[in-house]
Design a protein around this motif. Sequence first.
Motif, PDB file in Angstrom:
ATOM      1  N   THR A 107       1.162  -1.034  -0.336  1.00 43.35           N
ATOM      2  CA  THR A 107      -0.442  -0.242  -0.044  1.00 43.35           C
ATOM      3  C   THR A 107       0.776   1.252   0.101  1.00 43.35           C
ATOM      4  O   THR A 107       2.663   1.409   0.279  1.00 43.35           O
ATOM      5  CB  THR A 107      -0.881   0.111   0.930  1.00 43.35           C
ATOM      6  OG1 THR A 107      -0.585   0.809   2.704  1.00 43.35           O
ATOM      7  CG2 THR A 107      -1.729  -1.871   1.167  1.00 43.35           C
ATOM      8  N   HIS A 130       0.323   5.568   4.725  1.00 38.58           N
ATOM      9  CA  HIS A 130      -0.712   6.422   5.291  1.00 38.58           C
ATOM     10  C   HIS A 130      -0.627   7.196   6.657  1.00 38.58           C
ATOM     11  O   HIS A 130       0.400   6.229   8.008  1.00 38.58           O
ATOM     12  CB  HIS A 130      -1.956   5.733   5.347  1.00 38.58           C
ATOM     13  CG  HIS A 130      -2.560   5.354   4.378  1.00 38.58           C
ATOM     14  ND1 HIS A 130      -3.536   6.126   3.230  1.00 38.58           N
ATOM     15  CD2 HIS A 130      -2.529   3.957   3.425  1.00 38.58           C
ATOM     16  CE1 HIS A 130      -3.457   4.945   2.335  1.00 38.58           C
ATOM     17  NE2 HIS A 130      -2.935   3.703   2.586  1.00 38.58           N
ATOM     18  N   LEU A 167      -7.828   1.444   6.299  1.00 38.86           N
ATOM     19  CA  LEU A 167      -7.407   0.925   5.388  1.00 38.86           C
ATOM     20  C   LEU A 167      -6.970  -0.544   5.627  1.00 38.86           C
ATOM     21  O   LEU A 167      -6.465  -1.381   4.334  1.00 38.86           O
ATOM     22  CB  LEU A 167      -5.442   1.560   5.983  1.00 38.86           C
ATOM     23  CG  LEU A 167      -5.712   2.893   6.087  1.00 38.86           C
ATOM     24  CD1 LEU A 167      -4.288   3.825   6.710  1.00 38.86           C
ATOM     25  CD2 LEU A 167      -5.540   4.106   4.754  1.00 38.86           C
ATOM     26  N   TYR A 206      -8.033  -3.116   2.217  1.00 33.95           N
ATOM     27  CA  TYR A 206      -6.717  -3.751   1.866  1.00 33.95           C
ATOM     28  C   TYR A 206      -7.600  -5.709   1.637  1.00 33.95           C
ATOM     29  O   TYR A 206      -7.012  -5.805   0.689  1.00 33.95           O
ATOM     30  CB  TYR A 206      -5.562  -3.504   2.545  1.00 33.95           C
ATOM     31  CG  TYR A 206      -4.197  -3.875   1.980  1.00 33.95           C
ATOM     32  CD1 TYR A 206      -3.610  -3.888   0.837  1.00 33.95           C
ATOM     33  CD2 TYR A 206      -3.314  -4.838   2.937  1.00 33.95           C
ATOM     34  CE1 TYR A 206      -2.750  -4.248   0.460  1.00 33.95           C
ATOM     35  CE2 TYR A 206      -2.524  -5.338   2.508  1.00 33.95           C
ATOM     36  CZ  TYR A 206      -1.485  -4.786   1.446  1.00 33.95           C
ATOM     37  OH  TYR A 206      -0.344  -5.295   1.036  1.00 33.95           O
TER      38      TYR A 206
END
Length: 136
Positions: A12, A15, A28, A32
Amino acid sequence: MVWGGISLEGHTALHVLARGSLTAIRLLVRPYAGAVGPGFLLMQDNARPHVAGVCQQFLQDEGIDAMDRPARSPDLNPIEHIWDIMSRSIHQRHVAPQTVQELADTLVQETIRHLIRSMPRRCREVIQAHGGHTHY
């Protein structure tokens, strides 16, 4: 807090979150897990926010399976090595990262791939050491 995810398929973006781990899981981990698809298994460490009842309940409610981690287990989570690499990269810079993008740039994609590819070797060494110390 900075959150990132890696898998055999890729990673990813990083963040940066102003709130704690449960926020990261809500925002998240769920997408994901959906992107990875069936068989997704979340690997976390035993950090207090990760093992908190509210976090565990959220994962259960969302149908997200998390790997059980004994309290004194060897850390085979490659993301921990990424955090270490990132920390060293940041401390080696003459000027600290000023933006999230500069922070994210300290993680090199090839390093992530290398760590993921090393997992079978790491697991073999832990098995050979009967769960004891390895050089990783």
